[in-house]
Design a protein around this motif. Structure first.
Motif, PDB file in Angstrom:
ATOM      1  N   THR A  77       0.886  -1.104   0.066  1.00  0.00           N
ATOM      2  CA  THR A  77      -0.125   0.013  -0.078  1.00  0.00           C
ATOM      3  C   THR A  77       0.813   1.109  -0.326  1.00  0.00           C
ATOM      4  OG1 THR A  77      -1.599  -1.321   1.240  1.00  0.00           O
ATOM      5  CG2 THR A  77      -1.836   1.182   1.312  1.00  0.00           C
ATOM      6  N   VAL A  78       2.071   1.035   0.805  1.00  0.00           N
ATOM      7  CA  VAL A  78       2.722   2.397   1.104  1.00  0.00           C
ATOM      8  C   VAL A  78       3.403   2.388  -0.469  1.00  0.00           C
ATOM      9  CG1 VAL A  78       5.002   3.381   1.887  1.00  0.00           C
ATOM     10  CG2 VAL A  78       3.263   2.327   3.276  1.00  0.00           C
ATOM     11  N   PHE A  79       4.106   1.370  -1.064  1.00  0.00           N
ATOM     12  CA  PHE A  79       4.496   1.376  -2.369  1.00  0.00           C
ATOM     13  C   PHE A  79       3.674   2.001  -3.348  1.00  0.00           C
ATOM     14  CE2 PHE A  79       5.065  -1.004  -6.272  1.00  0.00           C
ATOM     15  CZ  PHE A  79       6.401  -0.541  -6.713  1.00  0.00           C
ATOM     16  N   GLY A  80       2.388   1.330  -3.432  1.00  0.00           N
ATOM     17  CA  GLY A  80       1.473   1.899  -4.467  1.00  0.00           C
ATOM     18  C   GLY A  80       1.065   3.251  -4.336  1.00  0.00           C
ATOM     19  N   VAL A  81       1.056   3.864  -3.019  1.00  0.00           N
ATOM     20  CA  VAL A  81       0.452   5.238  -2.968  1.00  0.00           C
ATOM     21  C   VAL A  81       1.793   6.174  -3.207  1.00  0.00           C
ATOM     22  CG1 VAL A  81       0.071   7.086  -0.969  1.00  0.00           C
ATOM     23  CG2 VAL A  81      -1.004   4.999  -1.160  1.00  0.00           C
ATOM     24  N   ALA A  82       3.048   5.573  -2.857  1.00  0.00           N
ATOM     25  CA  ALA A  82       4.209   6.515  -3.024  1.00  0.00           C
ATOM     26  C   ALA A  82       4.355   6.681  -4.596  1.00  0.00           C
ATOM     27  CB  ALA A  82       5.381   6.027  -2.614  1.00  0.00           C
ATOM     28  N   LEU A  83       4.264   5.457  -5.359  1.00  0.00           N
ATOM     29  CA  LEU A  83       4.455   5.338  -6.744  1.00  0.00           C
ATOM     30  C   LEU A  83       3.440   5.883  -7.413  1.00  0.00           C
ATOM     31  CD1 LEU A  83       6.539   4.025  -8.647  1.00  0.00           C
ATOM     32  CD2 LEU A  83       4.917   2.039  -8.844  1.00  0.00           C
ATOM     33  N   GLY A  84       2.197   5.811  -7.112  1.00  0.00           N
ATOM     34  CA  GLY A  84       1.033   6.776  -7.792  1.00  0.00           C
ATOM     35  C   GLY A  84       0.926   8.162  -7.458  1.00  0.00           C
ATOM     36  N   GLY A  85       1.944   8.548  -6.413  1.00  0.00           N
ATOM     37  CA  GLY A  85       1.974   9.932  -6.152  1.00  0.00           C
ATOM     38  C   GLY A  85       3.036  10.575  -7.141  1.00  0.00           C
ATOM     39  N   GLY A  86       3.597   9.908  -7.716  1.00  0.00           N
ATOM     40  CA  GLY A  86       4.618  10.289  -8.769  1.00  0.00           C
ATOM     41  C   GLY A  86       5.889  10.662  -7.984  1.00  0.00           C
ATOM     42  N   LEU A  87       6.206   9.935  -6.872  1.00  0.00           N
ATOM     43  CA  LEU A  87       7.550  10.161  -6.173  1.00  0.00           C
ATOM     44  C   LEU A  87       8.407   9.601  -6.839  1.00  0.00           C
ATOM     45  CD1 LEU A  87       6.475   9.581  -2.506  1.00  0.00           C
ATOM     46  CD2 LEU A  87       6.648  11.963  -3.784  1.00  0.00           C
ATOM     47  N   HIS A  88       9.857  10.071  -6.826  1.00  0.00           N
ATOM     48  CA  HIS A  88      11.106   9.549  -7.199  1.00  0.00           C
ATOM     49  C   HIS A  88      11.246   8.112  -6.968  1.00  0.00           C
ATOM     50  CE1 HIS A  88      15.198   9.017  -7.922  1.00  0.00           C
ATOM     51  NE2 HIS A  88      14.999   9.732  -9.090  1.00  0.00           N
ATOM     52  N   GLU A  89      11.956   7.370  -7.841  1.00  0.00           N
ATOM     53  CA  GLU A  89      12.145   5.743  -7.604  1.00  0.00           C
ATOM     54  C   GLU A  89      12.849   5.595  -6.085  1.00  0.00           C
ATOM     55  OE1 GLU A  89      15.052   2.620  -9.128  1.00  0.00           O
ATOM     56  OE2 GLU A  89      14.001   3.490 -10.771  1.00  0.00           O
ATOM     57  N   ALA A  90      13.973   6.740  -5.810  1.00  0.00           N
ATOM     58  CA  ALA A  90      14.543   6.629  -4.476  1.00  0.00           C
ATOM     59  C   ALA A  90      13.709   6.788  -3.463  1.00  0.00           C
ATOM     60  CB  ALA A  90      15.933   7.433  -4.466  1.00  0.00           C
ATOM     61  N   HIS A  91      12.760   7.760  -3.503  1.00  0.00           N
ATOM     62  CA  HIS A  91      11.973   8.179  -2.550  1.00  0.00           C
ATOM     63  C   HIS A  91      10.855   6.878  -2.437  1.00  0.00           C
ATOM     64  CE1 HIS A  91      10.260  11.805  -0.660  1.00  0.00           C
ATOM     65  NE2 HIS A  91       9.862  11.035   0.090  1.00  0.00           N
ATOM     66  N   VAL A  92      10.361   6.303  -3.402  1.00  0.00           N
ATOM     67  CA  VAL A  92       9.636   5.209  -3.085  1.00  0.00           C
ATOM     68  C   VAL A  92      10.281   4.031  -2.362  1.00  0.00           C
ATOM     69  CG1 VAL A  92       8.154   3.439  -4.235  1.00  0.00           C
ATOM     70  CG2 VAL A  92       8.059   5.862  -5.162  1.00  0.00           C
ATOM     71  N   ARG A  93      11.481   3.608  -2.621  1.00  0.00           N
ATOM     72  CA  ARG A  93      12.318   3.036  -2.074  1.00  0.00           C
ATOM     73  C   ARG A  93      12.259   3.294  -0.671  1.00  0.00           C
ATOM     74  NH1 ARG A  93      16.198   2.920  -5.460  1.00  0.00           N
ATOM     75  NH2 ARG A  93      15.294   1.465  -6.743  1.00  0.00           N
ATOM     76  N   LEU A  94      12.615   4.533  -0.210  1.00  0.00           N
ATOM     77  CA  LEU A  94      12.963   4.797   1.145  1.00  0.00           C
ATOM     78  C   LEU A  94      11.550   4.506   1.940  1.00  0.00           C
ATOM     79  CD1 LEU A  94      13.804   6.698   3.523  1.00  0.00           C
ATOM     80  CD2 LEU A  94      12.559   8.325   2.556  1.00  0.00           C
ATOM     81  N   LEU A  95      10.431   4.862   1.386  1.00  0.00           N
ATOM     82  CA  LEU A  95       9.207   4.695   2.131  1.00  0.00           C
ATOM     83  C   LEU A  95       8.961   2.979   2.377  1.00  0.00           C
ATOM     84  CD1 LEU A  95       7.076   7.457   0.436  1.00  0.00           C
ATOM     85  CD2 LEU A  95       8.142   7.506   2.881  1.00  0.00           C
ATOM     86  N   THR A  96       8.972   2.319   1.267  1.00  0.00           N
ATOM     87  CA  THR A  96       8.801   1.047   1.254  1.00  0.00           C
ATOM     88  C   THR A  96       9.638   0.292   2.155  1.00  0.00           C
ATOM     89  OG1 THR A  96       7.895   1.119  -1.100  1.00  0.00           O
ATOM     90  CG2 THR A  96       8.276  -0.899  -0.150  1.00  0.00           C
ATOM     91  N   PHE A  97      10.942   0.555   2.007  1.00  0.00           N
ATOM     92  CA  PHE A  97      11.974  -0.374   2.755  1.00  0.00           C
ATOM     93  C   PHE A  97      11.504   0.250   4.241  1.00  0.00           C
ATOM     94  CE2 PHE A  97      16.356  -0.542   4.661  1.00  0.00           C
ATOM     95  CZ  PHE A  97      16.222  -1.771   4.656  1.00  0.00           C
ATOM     96  N   THR A  98      11.617   1.431   4.554  1.00  0.00           N
ATOM     97  CA  THR A  98      11.344   1.748   6.033  1.00  0.00           C
ATOM     98  C   THR A  98      10.334   1.025   6.477  1.00  0.00           C
ATOM     99  OG1 THR A  98      12.596   3.721   5.535  1.00  0.00           O
ATOM    100  CG2 THR A  98      11.117   3.576   7.457  1.00  0.00           C
ATOM    101  N   THR A  99       8.998   0.962   5.600  1.00  0.00           N
ATOM    102  CA  THR A  99       7.885   0.208   6.179  1.00  0.00           C
ATOM    103  C   THR A  99       8.002  -1.223   6.408  1.00  0.00           C
ATOM    104  OG1 THR A  99       6.535   1.886   5.036  1.00  0.00           O
ATOM    105  CG2 THR A  99       5.506  -0.105   5.545  1.00  0.00           C
ATOM    106  N   MET A 100       8.864  -1.863   5.745  1.00  0.00           N
ATOM    107  CA  MET A 100       9.300  -3.234   5.813  1.00  0.00           C
ATOM    108  C   MET A 100       9.931  -3.535   6.909  1.00  0.00           C
ATOM    109  SD  MET A 100       9.686  -4.413   1.655  1.00  0.00           S
ATOM    110  CE  MET A 100       9.994  -6.269   2.314  1.00  0.00           C
TER     111      MET A 100
END
Length: 191
Positions: A73-96
């Motif tokens: 969900t975090v990955f999808g929201v971040a990616l859908g929000g148009g965030l940069h790949e490194a930012h999506v990775r930060l949010l998803t990895f931290t959540t994991m």
């Protein structure tokens, strides 16, 4: 790298770090966990019972799927929000990472939910959790490590979002555990 139009989020280094959290939890932190009250009054497992029965496997899969669902969900929201790949990775990895810590803390007891478990001190678990959060902080706040892990520096909103996702993962895992315990008690009573 892109897979099916999605950026590749986890690299081998991310997986190694996750293993450095999971393995000590299994081999040290859980071993140092104080025994539960009434442990010696429980019936022993039947001799012919499997070590990993269907019930345990289903519960584990549901808990893991719950944490995965929060991370996706975090990955999808971040990616859908148009965030940069490194930012999506930060949010998803931290959540994991926070989701894995959730699984560790909630599975300290198989018979009690967190709100029914007496507070007990487990220095190994506290050291593990503090170390994991500390290493995660080093990764996201050190420019060199940020480059190695290919993440961006988090904003205040990012930190709030990741902790909210960690709390959501905790709630999901605890609800699954509670439903399982209620169902197990019904089977024992009817049984």
């Amino acid at each position: 790298p892109v897979l099916f139009g999605w950026p590749l989020i986890l690299f081998p280094l991310h997986l190694v770090l996750m293993e450095l959290i999971i393995d000590p939890a299994c081999s040290v932190a859980f071993e140092m966990e104080p025994e539960e009250e009434g442990l010696m009054r429980r019936r022993p497992r039947a001799r012919d019972a499997r070590m990993f029965d269907r019930h345990l496997i289903v519960r584990s899969l549901l808990q893991g799927t719950g944490v995965l669902g929060v991370a996706l969900t975090v990955f999808g929201v971040a990616l859908g929000g148009g965030l940069h790949e490194a930012h999506v990775r930060l949010l998803t990895f931290t959540t994991m990472v926070l989701g894995n810590l959730t699984l560790i803390f909630t599975n300290r007891s198989t018979a009690l939910t967190v709100n029914h478990r007496p507070r007990s001190s487990n220095p190994a678990l506290l050291l593990l959790a503090g170390g994991a959060v500390g290493v995660l902080a080093l990764i996201v706040y050190s420019p060199v490590l940020r480059d190695v892990f290919r993440v961006t520096k988090p904003t205040g909103l990012d930190i709030v979002a990741c902790f909210a996702a960690g709390i959501a993962a905790f709630i999901v895992v605890e609800v699954i555990k509670w439903l399982d315990l209620v169902a197990s008690r019904r089977v024992a009573v009817n049984g």
